[in-house]
Enzyme design. Sequence first.
Site: not given
Ligand code: IMP
Length: 208
Positions: A7-9, A68-69, A158, A160
Amino acid sequence: MELVFVTNNPGKLQEINSLLGDNFQLKSLKDIGFEGEIPETKPTLEGNASAKAFYIYDRFLVDCFADDTGLEVEVLNNQPGVFSARFAEMDRPVRYTGKKELTEANIEKLLKLMDGKKSRKARFRTVISLVLGGKELLFEGIVRGKITSEKRGEGGFGYDPVFIAEGHSKTFAQMSLEEKNRISHRAIAFRKLVSYLEGSRDIIDGNF
Ligand code: IMP
């Protein structure tokens, strides 16, 4: 031991760094000199997390992990799921240039789809793929809750503003970062990863 977080976050790096002991030196993609984009083209969170971790492992031969989320809404057959980041772009030939604009459009699409729905049950799910010496382990973190009918709160990112975790009355966007990080899907998955890493450190370091 050195471990690369794919990641770069900076927010994610800081969150996991605060959980990892001094025995682990966490590195970002930038730290290992990787600046490109890693494709996220798999149909599942597991597939994407795994593909990202192996993308880096195969090129750098370093122990690493990727996450991934997705937001999974029960009545929408678990959509937006793996497409959470670009939900609003899926069925329209629109490319949103600004992140804020895209987030707004994602939420607007979600609330429209939820209009009139009786069940508003949803969950955030994070999957982490850890690759150590070419072998993979998966960790999962889930937080259950519901989708509100309008946006509430200014914090977070996102989805939230439209998600309330079970047993709580505030949306994630109305919580402080510390409050959210205590209960979030990502925190649960991170804690599982950290507990595995701490527990098997001697094995990983080759001390057995
Ligand atoms: P990532 O895999 O962490 O990049 O998440 C993919 C997408 O899921 C993000 O761009 C958000 O739209 C959504 N997302 C992931 N985590 C959260 C969170 O904690 N709160 C709200 N939206 C989230």
